[in-house]
Design a protein around this motif. Structure first.
Motif, mmCIF file in Angstrom:
data_model
loop_
_atom_site.group_PDB
_atom_site.id
_atom_site.type_symbol
_atom_site.label_atom_id
_atom_site.label_comp_id
_atom_site.label_asym_id
_atom_site.label_seq_id
_atom_site.Cartn_x
_atom_site.Cartn_y
_atom_site.Cartn_z
ATOM 1 N N ARG A 20 4.847 -25.358 132.965
ATOM 2 C CA ARG A 20 4.679 -23.901 132.817
ATOM 3 C C ARG A 20 5.961 -23.257 132.302
ATOM 4 N N LEU A 21 7.096 -23.736 132.795
ATOM 5 C CA LEU A 21 8.379 -23.194 132.319
ATOM 6 C C LEU A 21 8.602 -23.531 130.843
ATOM 7 N N GLN A 22 8.185 -24.730 130.447
ATOM 8 C CA GLN A 22 8.288 -25.105 129.027
ATOM 9 C C GLN A 22 7.398 -24.205 128.169
ATOM 10 N N GLN A 23 6.210 -23.948 128.663
ATOM 11 C CA GLN A 23 5.279 -23.098 127.923
ATOM 12 C C GLN A 23 5.827 -21.679 127.780
ATOM 13 N N LEU A 24 6.428 -21.188 128.849
ATOM 14 C CA LEU A 24 6.996 -19.836 128.802
ATOM 15 C C LEU A 24 8.177 -19.775 127.838
ATOM 16 N N ALA A 25 8.995 -20.835 127.841
ATOM 17 C CA ALA A 25 10.140 -20.874 126.918
ATOM 18 C C ALA A 25 9.648 -20.892 125.474
ATOM 19 N N HIS A 26 8.595 -21.695 125.232
ATOM 20 C CA HIS A 26 8.025 -21.758 123.885
ATOM 21 C C HIS A 26 7.422 -20.406 123.493
ATOM 22 N N LYS A 27 6.735 -19.785 124.433
ATOM 23 C CA LYS A 27 6.120 -18.484 124.174
ATOM 24 C C LYS A 27 7.185 -17.443 123.836
ATOM 25 N N ARG A 28 8.289 -17.482 124.592
ATOM 26 C CA ARG A 28 9.378 -16.525 124.348
ATOM 27 C C ARG A 28 9.981 -16.738 122.961
ATOM 28 N N LYS A 29 10.126 -18.011 122.586
ATOM 29 C CA LYS A 29 10.756 -18.336 121.304
ATOM 30 C C LYS A 29 9.836 -18.063 120.121
ATOM 31 N N SER A 30 8.526 -18.149 120.341
ATOM 32 C CA SER A 30 7.583 -18.042 119.227
ATOM 33 C C SER A 30 6.807 -16.727 119.218
ATOM 34 N N LEU A 31 7.334 -15.708 119.861
ATOM 35 C CA LEU A 31 6.674 -14.403 119.825
ATOM 36 C C LEU A 31 6.518 -13.952 118.372
ATOM 37 N N PRO A 32 5.368 -13.408 118.008
ATOM 38 C CA PRO A 32 5.163 -12.960 116.623
ATOM 39 C C PRO A 32 6.157 -11.883 116.192
ATOM 40 N N GLU A 33 6.692 -11.167 117.179
ATOM 41 C CA GLU A 33 7.662 -10.111 116.853
ATOM 42 C C GLU A 33 8.936 -10.670 116.217
ATOM 43 N N HIS A 34 9.276 -11.930 116.532
ATOM 44 C CA HIS A 34 10.487 -12.522 115.945
ATOM 45 C C HIS A 34 10.379 -12.562 114.420
ATOM 46 N N ALA A 35 9.263 -13.112 113.927
ATOM 47 C CA ALA A 35 9.065 -13.204 112.478
ATOM 48 C C ALA A 35 8.917 -11.821 111.864
ATOM 49 N N GLU A 36 8.256 -10.946 112.605
ATOM 50 C CA GLU A 36 8.069 -9.580 112.107
ATOM 51 C C GLU A 36 9.411 -8.866 111.949
ATOM 52 N N ILE A 37 10.257 -8.982 112.957
ATOM 53 C CA ILE A 37 11.578 -8.335 112.904
ATOM 54 C C ILE A 37 12.427 -8.956 111.799
ATOM 55 N N GLU A 38 12.368 -10.273 111.673
ATOM 56 C CA GLU A 38 13.157 -10.950 110.635
ATOM 57 C C GLU A 38 12.739 -10.485 109.239
ATOM 58 N N SER A 39 11.417 -10.414 109.005
ATOM 59 C CA SER A 39 10.917 -9.978 107.709
ATOM 60 C C SER A 39 11.290 -8.524 107.431
ATOM 61 N N LEU A 40 11.109 -7.680 108.444
ATOM 62 C CA LEU A 40 11.428 -6.261 108.281
ATOM 63 C C LEU A 40 12.926 -6.051 108.062
ATOM 64 N N THR A 41 13.734 -6.846 108.745
ATOM 65 C CA THR A 41 15.185 -6.728 108.598
ATOM 66 C C THR A 41 15.615 -7.089 107.179
ATOM 67 N N LYS A 42 14.981 -8.117 106.604
ATOM 68 C CA LYS A 42 15.277 -8.481 105.212
ATOM 69 C C LYS A 42 14.908 -7.334 104.277
ATOM 70 N N ASP A 43 13.721 -6.756 104.515
ATOM 71 C CA ASP A 43 13.293 -5.615 103.694
ATOM 72 C C ASP A 43 14.272 -4.453 103.844
ATOM 73 N N HIS A 44 14.690 -4.226 105.078
ATOM 74 C CA HIS A 44 15.601 -3.115 105.362
ATOM 75 C C HIS A 44 16.931 -3.321 104.639
ATOM 76 N N THR A 45 17.431 -4.537 104.669
ATOM 77 C CA THR A 45 18.709 -4.837 103.996
ATOM 78 C C THR A 45 18.597 -4.615 102.493
ATOM 79 N N GLN A 46 17.499 -5.094 101.909
ATOM 80 C CA GLN A 46 17.291 -4.914 100.472
ATOM 81 C C GLN A 46 17.178 -3.437 100.106
ATOM 82 N N LEU A 47 16.428 -2.699 100.909
ATOM 83 C CA LEU A 47 16.271 -1.265 100.651
ATOM 84 C C LEU A 47 17.585 -0.523 100.815
ATOM 85 N N ARG A 48 18.375 -0.931 101.816
ATOM 86 C CA ARG A 48 19.683 -0.294 102.016
ATOM 87 C C ARG A 48 20.590 -0.542 100.804
ATOM 88 N N ASP A 49 20.540 -1.748 100.253
ATOM 89 C CA ASP A 49 21.340 -2.052 99.067
ATOM 90 C C ASP A 49 20.899 -1.193 97.888
#
Length: 247
Positions: A20-49
């Protein structure tokens, strides 16, 4: 190694909690928000430039416009002075009058050319200002999405971390009731076997490697004392016998 059957059964409870602890660690690491934030941050950086480039262009054209307007003003003032001299009658020489009129005509053309430059620069500056406004709005919009995704991620973190704390505490309680040598062996095997150190012997199969035990191995397990800690011949994990083992 020997351990009471009840202690071996509790080892399965520890294993379940570790999974269960392994599953929770995996869940924490693979939250969809991680990819969403990473993608948005790239867009934000490009737009800021792009925004910085647009702001630089707007600033440059603002200075260019100021310079062009100053040039027009200087020519206008000079033409006004010449016209004033012409109108005052102070210049009486025909040649000087001709030269003065020629200069006034030349200044008028120069002023017209410079005013065209001012208009062209103003158009470029207006375009740059519109670009700045557009990019500012887009940067703000993306930042808002990043903030929203971050809030959702942090809320998920809080929920997962709370569950991790609960499971960890429960594991400490259960593990504390298991003999130290048995727990040490389990932890060692768990580290070697991808997080699974103990498995149930179910219907003559090891639930760790999912393989059915050989007849000879089953015969040896049947003969083993209840408190003997047996191991799977295939994966070497601790095999815990229950009423469902099929022995």
């Amino acid at each position: 190694m020997n351990a009471a059957p009840a202690d071996q059964i509790r080892l399965l409870d520890v294993q379940d909690l570790d999974v269960r602890l392994q599953q929770l660690a995996h869940k924490r690491k693979s939250l969809p928000e991680h990819a969403e934030i990473e993608s948005l941050t790239k867009d934000h950086t490009q737009l800021r430039d792009l925004l910085v480039a647009a702001q630089t262009e707007e600033s440059d054209t603002a200075r260019e416009q100021t310079k062009a307007e100053q040039d027009v003003d200087q020519v206008r003032q000079r033409a006004a002075r010449d016209q004033q001299r012409l109108d005052s009658g102070a210049v009486t020489s025909p040649k000087d009058l001709e030269n003065l009129q020629r200069e006034i005509t030349s200044l008028a053309k120069r002023q017209g050319d410079l005013e065209d430059v001012v208009l062209e620069v103003m158009e470029r500056r207006e375009s740059a200002q519109e670009r700045v406004a557009e990019l500012t709005e887009r940067v703000t919009s993306v930042q808002s999405k990043i903030d929203d995704a971050t809030t959702r991620r942090d809320a998920a973190f809080e929920q997962i971390d709370g569950e991790v704390a609960t499971v960890t505490k429960e594991r400490e309680v259960v593990a504390g009731s298991i003999p130290a040598d048995l727990l040490k062996l389990y932890d060692k095997l768990r580290g070697q076997q991808g997080g699974v150190g103990a498995a149930k012997l179910y219907a003559r199969s090891c639930q760790g490697c999912r393989q059915e035990l050989a007849i000879t191995e089953l015969a040896e397990i049947r003969k083993a004392a209840p408190d003997t800690v047996v191991r799977c011949e295939n994966c070497r994990r601790i095999l815990v016998r229950t009423s469902e083992s099929g022995l």
